[in-house]
Design a protein around this motif. Structure first.
Motif, PDB file in Angstrom:
ATOM      1  N   ASN A  70       0.869  -1.183   0.000  1.00  0.00           N
ATOM      2  CA  ASN A  70       0.000   0.000   0.000  1.00  0.00           C
ATOM      3  C   ASN A  70       0.902   1.228   0.000  1.00  0.00           C
ATOM      4  OD1 ASN A  70      -1.894   2.001   0.544  1.00  0.00           O
ATOM      5  ND2 ASN A  70      -3.026   0.749   2.009  1.00  0.00           N
ATOM      6  N   VAL A  71       0.948   1.930  -1.133  1.00  0.00           N
ATOM      7  CA  VAL A  71       1.982   2.951  -1.310  1.00  0.00           C
ATOM      8  C   VAL A  71       1.614   4.339  -0.788  1.00  0.00           C
ATOM      9  CG1 VAL A  71       2.938   1.708  -3.279  1.00  0.00           C
ATOM     10  CG2 VAL A  71       1.345   3.570  -3.681  1.00  0.00           C
ATOM     11  N   HIS A  72       0.422   4.486  -0.174  1.00  0.00           N
ATOM     12  CA  HIS A  72       0.113   5.796   0.426  1.00  0.00           C
ATOM     13  C   HIS A  72      -0.891   5.632   1.563  1.00  0.00           C
ATOM     14  CE1 HIS A  72       0.170  10.150   0.537  1.00  0.00           C
ATOM     15  NE2 HIS A  72      -1.150  10.149   0.635  1.00  0.00           N
ATOM     16  N   PHE A 118       8.646  11.525  -0.576  1.00  0.00           N
ATOM     17  CA  PHE A 118       7.209  11.278  -0.712  1.00  0.00           C
ATOM     18  C   PHE A 118       6.479  12.603  -0.585  1.00  0.00           C
ATOM     19  CE2 PHE A 118       9.180   7.431   0.655  1.00  0.00           C
ATOM     20  CZ  PHE A 118       8.471   6.400   0.056  1.00  0.00           C
ATOM     21  N   VAL A 163       8.157   9.622  -4.894  1.00  0.00           N
ATOM     22  CA  VAL A 163       6.814   9.061  -4.985  1.00  0.00           C
ATOM     23  C   VAL A 163       5.818  10.199  -4.800  1.00  0.00           C
ATOM     24  CG1 VAL A 163       5.196   7.349  -4.088  1.00  0.00           C
ATOM     25  CG2 VAL A 163       7.666   6.924  -3.937  1.00  0.00           C
ATOM     26  N   ALA A 196       1.950  11.508  -4.650  1.00  0.00           N
ATOM     27  CA  ALA A 196       0.625  10.948  -4.381  1.00  0.00           C
ATOM     28  C   ALA A 196      -0.445  11.795  -5.072  1.00  0.00           C
ATOM     29  CB  ALA A 196       0.348  10.916  -2.883  1.00  0.00           C
ATOM     30  N   ALA A 223       1.662   7.346  -6.556  1.00  0.00           N
ATOM     31  CA  ALA A 223       0.706   6.655  -5.692  1.00  0.00           C
ATOM     32  C   ALA A 223      -0.690   7.069  -6.135  1.00  0.00           C
ATOM     33  CB  ALA A 223       0.940   7.043  -4.237  1.00  0.00           C
ATOM     34  N   CYS A 238      -4.551   6.963  -5.731  1.00  0.00           N
ATOM     35  CA  CYS A 238      -5.485   6.733  -4.609  1.00  0.00           C
ATOM     36  C   CYS A 238      -6.905   7.019  -5.093  1.00  0.00           C
ATOM     37  CB  CYS A 238      -5.140   7.645  -3.435  1.00  0.00           C
ATOM     38  SG  CYS A 238      -3.412   7.545  -2.908  1.00  0.00           S
ATOM     39  N   GLY A 266      -2.619   3.303  -3.559  1.00  0.00           N
ATOM     40  CA  GLY A 266      -2.630   3.647  -2.141  1.00  0.00           C
ATOM     41  C   GLY A 266      -4.060   3.837  -1.694  1.00  0.00           C
ATOM     42  N   ASP A 289      -4.754   5.766   0.880  1.00  0.00           N
ATOM     43  CA  ASP A 289      -4.842   7.004   1.644  1.00  0.00           C
ATOM     44  C   ASP A 289      -5.405   6.656   3.028  1.00  0.00           C
ATOM     45  OD1 ASP A 289      -4.335   9.654   2.052  1.00  0.00           O
ATOM     46  OD2 ASP A 289      -5.679  10.418   0.514  1.00  0.00           O
ATOM     47  N   ALA A 338       3.786  -1.925  -7.267  1.00  0.00           N
ATOM     48  CA  ALA A 338       3.778  -1.140  -6.023  1.00  0.00           C
ATOM     49  C   ALA A 338       5.143  -1.227  -5.349  1.00  0.00           C
ATOM     50  CB  ALA A 338       2.681  -1.644  -5.092  1.00  0.00           C
ATOM     51  N   THR A 367       7.517   1.081  -7.028  1.00  0.00           N
ATOM     52  CA  THR A 367       7.385   2.508  -6.688  1.00  0.00           C
ATOM     53  C   THR A 367       8.168   2.841  -5.429  1.00  0.00           C
ATOM     54  OG1 THR A 367       5.407   2.330  -5.303  1.00  0.00           O
ATOM     55  CG2 THR A 367       5.043   2.672  -7.658  1.00  0.00           C
TER      56      THR A 367
END
Ligand SMILES: [Zn+2]
Length: 434
Positions: free
Chosen positions: A63-65, A208, A244, A246, A267, A269, A296, A298, A342, A345
Motif C-alpha cells: 500500500n503505497v500511500h 514522498f 513518490v 501521491a 501513488a 489513490c 494507495g 490514503d 507497487a 514505486t
C-alpha cells in the motif's frame, strides 16, 4: 532445519513473477526471512507445515500511500464540498488529539491493514517519531516519513534526521526505514524543497510528496510563477524514480507527461480522490508517459477504509469510466499495482512484490472458498473484482507468521481496538442523527 522454517501448502499459488507463473496446487517454502522454494507441493517438506487448503498464495500487498493514525477520524469528514476537507475539517480534528492518541490510532490502522493482507506500507504523518514505534510494533514492513511544512520546517527536518538515525534509509537493512515527507507543493516553499533534495541526496532516502491534489494547491503554485505543480517540483530535481508523488488528481496533460517522462513513481489513490475531489487522476496518460504506478488507500477517513482489494476494484471501475472504455486498465495491471509495481514505486521490487526464491518471505493466503469467489475460473479477475480484505486467512512478513486463521499472532487485537476506540472517543460527534 532452522527455527523459522515453513512450508506453506495451498490450492493455488500466483507468483506475480514476470512470466505470471502459477502452481495449482502449489507450495512456498520459507527459510528464516526468505523464500526458499516456490513450486508444486514438494515431496520433502521442511520446517513447520502450514496447510492452507482452499487458499491462493500471493505476495503480500503493498500500500503505497497511507496515514495510519488517521484511523481515528474515520466517518468524521463526510460529503464535504471540494476544497474544504483539509483546512476546514481535518485540521480542527487533528488539533484535538495528541501523540498518545495518534499512536493508538496508528496501531489500530496497522491492524486493519494486516487483516486485509497488506504487508508493506508507505506511511506518512506529522509526529512520525511517535508513530513509527507503533508501525514497527505491528510487524508490517514500512517506509515512514515525517510530514514537512514551511511552518516549523527546521524542527521538521531535525525530526527527519532523527528518524534517519534511528531506522536508516535502506530497506535491505531494516524492516522499517525512512523516507522524506515534504507535505505538498503549496505547503513547501523553494527553500524547504531545496533542503529536502539535499538531504535526499545525502541520505539516499526516497521523497514522498502530495502532488496536485486540490485546485487550491495548483492556484497557489501558479501564483508563485510556475506553470504547474509538477514543473515546480521538477525545478528542484524532485521528479524521478526516487520520488513518490501521491494523487496527481489535477495534473494537466503536459504535466502528466513530464511526471511520466522523469520515470516518477505515482501513488494512485482512486477512492480518496473520488470521495474528496470527485475526480480521477490521469492514470492512463501517466502510464503511457513512463510513470511507475502503485495503489494507495490514503487514510481511513478519506474513503473510508484501507482495503487494497476494494481499491483495485475502484481503480478499475473509475479508470474505465474516465476513459469511457471498458477495456481500460485491465485486471492484471491492477493486481500488479498492489504487488510488483507497487514494490517498484517504493524501490523494493528486488525484495518483495512477487513470490520468487531469495526474496523476502512476505506471503498472504486468500481464502477462495466463499460463494463470492466461486467458481475460481480466473484467479486474477476474482482477486481484483470479487475478493475482499476479509478473505485473507494468513499473512507472513519476513518469514514470520503475523496472521493465522484470520487471527493476529503477535498483536493483541482486542487491546489495540479498545485503545483505539478510547483514543477516538473525544472526537465523537454530538447530536448527529441521520
Ligand atoms: Zn495523503
Amino acid at each position: 532445519m532452522s527455527a523459522s522454517s515453513y512450508t506453506l501448502l495451498a490450492d493455488d499459488v500466483l507468483t506475480l513473477d514476470a512470466a505470471w507463473t502459477r502452481y495449482s496446487p502449489g507450495a512456498v517454502g520459507i527459510e528464516d526471512a526468505r523464500i526458499s522454494y516456490v513450486g508444486p507441493p514438494p515431496a520433502a517438506r521442511t520446517g513447520t507445515v502450514v496447510d492452507l487448503e482452499g487458499c491462493v498464495l500471493l505476495p503480500g500487498l503493498v500500500n503505497v500511500h497511507t496515514h495510519t493514525p488517521m484511523w481515528l477520524f474515520r466517518g468524521l469528514t463526510e460529503d464535504v464540498p471540494r476544497g474544504e476537507w483539509l483546512a476546514g475539517h481535518m485540521r480542527p480534528l487533528e488539533a484535538r488529539v495528541g501523540p498518545r492518541e495518534l499512536r493508538a490510532g496508528a496501531l489500530a490502522g496497522c491492524l486493519e491493514l494486516l487483516l486485509g493482507g497488506v504487508t508493506t506500507i508507505a506511511d506518512r504523518y506529522s509526529g512520525m517519531g511517535e508513530i513509527a514505534g507503533a508501525v514497527e510494533e505491528s510487524g508490517l514492513r514500512a517506509v515512514v516519513a515525517h510530514s514537512l511544512y514551511d511552518d516549523g520546517a527546521e524542527r521538521g527536518l531535525r525530526e527527519s534526521e532523527a528518524l534517519l538515525e534511528r531506522f536508516g534509509a535502506d530497506p535491505e537493512r531494516s524492516r522499517v526505514w525512512v523516507g522524506l515527507g515534504p507535505h505538498a507543493t503549496d505547503t513547501c516553499g523553494p527553500q524547504l524543497l531545496r533542503q529536502v533534495a539535499a538531504l535526499a541526496e545525502r541520505s539516499g532516502a526516497r521523497v514522498f510528496i502530495h502532488l496536485a491534489q486540490s485546485e487550491a494547491e495548483v492556484a497557489t503554485v501558479r501564483a508563485g510563477g510556475y506553470t504547474g505543480c509538477a514543473a515546480y517540483l521538477d525545478s528542484f530535481g524532485l521528479l524521478g524514480p526516487t520520488v513518490v508523488v501521491a494523487h496527481g488528481t489535477y495534473l494537466g496533460d503536459d504535466e502528466a507527461d513530464l511526471v511520466g517522462r522523469r520515470g516518477t513513481a505515482v501513488a494512485h489513490c482512486p477512492s480518496s480522490n473520488a470521495k474528496l475531489e470527485g475526480r480521477v487522476a490521469p492514470v492512463a496518460r501517466l502510464r503511457r508517459a513512463g510513470a511507475v504506478i502503485g495503489l494507495g488507500t490514503d487514510a481511513a477517513c478519506c474513503n473510508n477504509g484501507m482495503d487494497l482489494f476494494a481499491e483495485m476494484r475502484t481503480a478499475g471501475l473509475l479508470n474505465k469510466v474516465a476513459a469511457g472504455d471498458p477495456t481500460a486498465l485491465v485486471a492484471a495491471d491492477l493486481l500488479r499495482m498492489v504487488t510488483s509495481d507497487a514494490a517498484a514505486t517504493l524501490g523494493i521490487a528486488h525484495l518483495v512484490g512477487s513470490l520468487e526464491i531469495g526474496k523476502r518471505a512476505d506471503v498472504i493466503a486468500v481464502d477462495q472458498r466463499g460463494p463470492h469467489l466461486q467458481p475460481w475460473h480466473d484467479p486474477v479477475a476474482n482477486l481484483v473484482y470479487a475478493a475482499r480484505g476479509s478473505d485473507v486467512r494468513a499473512v507472513f512478513v519476513d518469514g514470520q507468521p503475523l496472521l493465522l486463521d484470520r487471527r493476529p499472532v503477535r498483536l493483541d487485537a482486542e487491546r489495540i481496538l479498545a485503545a483505539g476506540a478510547r483514543a477516538a472517543r473525544p472526537l465523537a460527534p454530538v447530536g448527529v442523527a441521520r
